[in-house]
Scaffold this active site. Sequence first.
Site, PDB file in Angstrom:
ATOM      1  N   SER A 189       0.807  -1.213   0.000  1.00 39.53           N
ATOM      2  CA  SER A 189       0.000   0.000   0.000  1.00 39.53           C
ATOM      3  C   SER A 189       0.844   1.267   0.000  1.00 39.53           C
ATOM      4  CB  SER A 189      -0.938   0.003   1.213  1.00 39.53           C
ATOM      5  OG  SER A 189      -1.793  -1.119   1.180  1.00 39.53           O
ATOM      6  N   HIS A 235       0.447   4.202   4.522  1.00 37.93           N
ATOM      7  CA  HIS A 235      -0.223   4.889   3.423  1.00 37.93           C
ATOM      8  C   HIS A 235       0.258   6.335   3.302  1.00 37.93           C
ATOM      9  CE1 HIS A 235      -3.947   1.992   3.297  1.00 37.93           C
ATOM     10  NE2 HIS A 235      -2.785   1.360   3.281  1.00 37.93           N
TER      11      HIS A 235
END
Length: 292
Positions: A189, A235
Site C-alpha cells: 500500500s 499509506h
Amino acid sequence: MTTPPPPSEPETAAVPTCYRHPGRETYVRCQRCDRSICPDCMREASVGFQCPECVAEGNKTVRQAQTAFGGRAVTTPRATWTLLVLNVLAYVAETLAPGPVIYGFQMDAGAVYHGEWWRLLTGAFLHAPLANGSFAITHILFNMWALYVIGPELERRLGSLRFLALYLLSALGGAVAVYLFGIAAVGASGAIYGMFGALFVVSRRLGYNARGVLLLIVANAVITFAVPGISWQGHLGGLITGTVVGVILAYAPQRNRNVVQWGGCAVVLLALAAVVMTLPPYIYQLQLGFPG
C-alpha cells in the site's frame, strides 16, 4: 621466319564472394562500405542493402525514443508486470508457510531498530495472510488491481527505471513511517499510495485534468482512517514520498535532467536511511523519554 604466337585469352575475372562467407558467390555490395554481401548478410536499407556491421554502426547514431520525462520509451511495461508477479509469488509463499515468511520478513519496527534492515523493503511484498479473515484477500486484490491499472500508465510516462525507483522509494517511505509511528505492517500500500501521488504530479505537469486522481486519493484516505486495522502510517508515508519523487522526476529541468532526477532520488533514499539510523521507533520513544 617464325610465326608469332596467338594472343593469349584474357584471364577470367575473379568472382566476388561475401566478405563474411568467402565460399559464397555474390554480386551485391553494401551501400555504405562497398563490400560484397551474400543474401544472409543483406540488411535492407532506405536505398539498397547494407552489411550487418554498417547497420550496427548506423544504429549507434540513432537517437533512442524517450518518454516525456527522459526515460527510455516503453512499449511493454515489464517493470509493472515483474512487481505484480513478485507480489503474487510472495503471497503464495506466505500462504504455504505463513509463520516463517510473515515473522521473518514483515515490516517490524523493533526488528529494524535491532538491525534487520531488509524488513523495510520486504514487508512491501507481503500482504495480510488468509488466516486474518476476508480482509486478507481484499488487501492483495486491491493493491494488485491498483498496480495493474496505474502502473503501466506511470511506467510509460516515466520509463521503466524511473518508475521502479518511484515504486521502491514509495514503499520504503511507507515503511519508514511505520517504523517511526507504528509497530508492524505488511503490504504494497505504501508503494501504491506513492503511485497515486506521482500520478497526480505527472498529470498536472502534462496539463491533464487531475481532479479524478485527487478524488481517488481523498477516497482512499477516508478508507484508511475509517476502517480499523489499516496502517495509516504506511499509506501516508508512501503518499508523501511518492509525491516528492514525482515532483523530482516530472519537474527536473531539461538541462542535466538525468543528474537532477537520479541525484534527487538518491537524496530521498539517503534521507530515509538517515531517519532510520538516527531516530528510534515509536515503541521505544516513550521508553526513552521522547514526547508521545
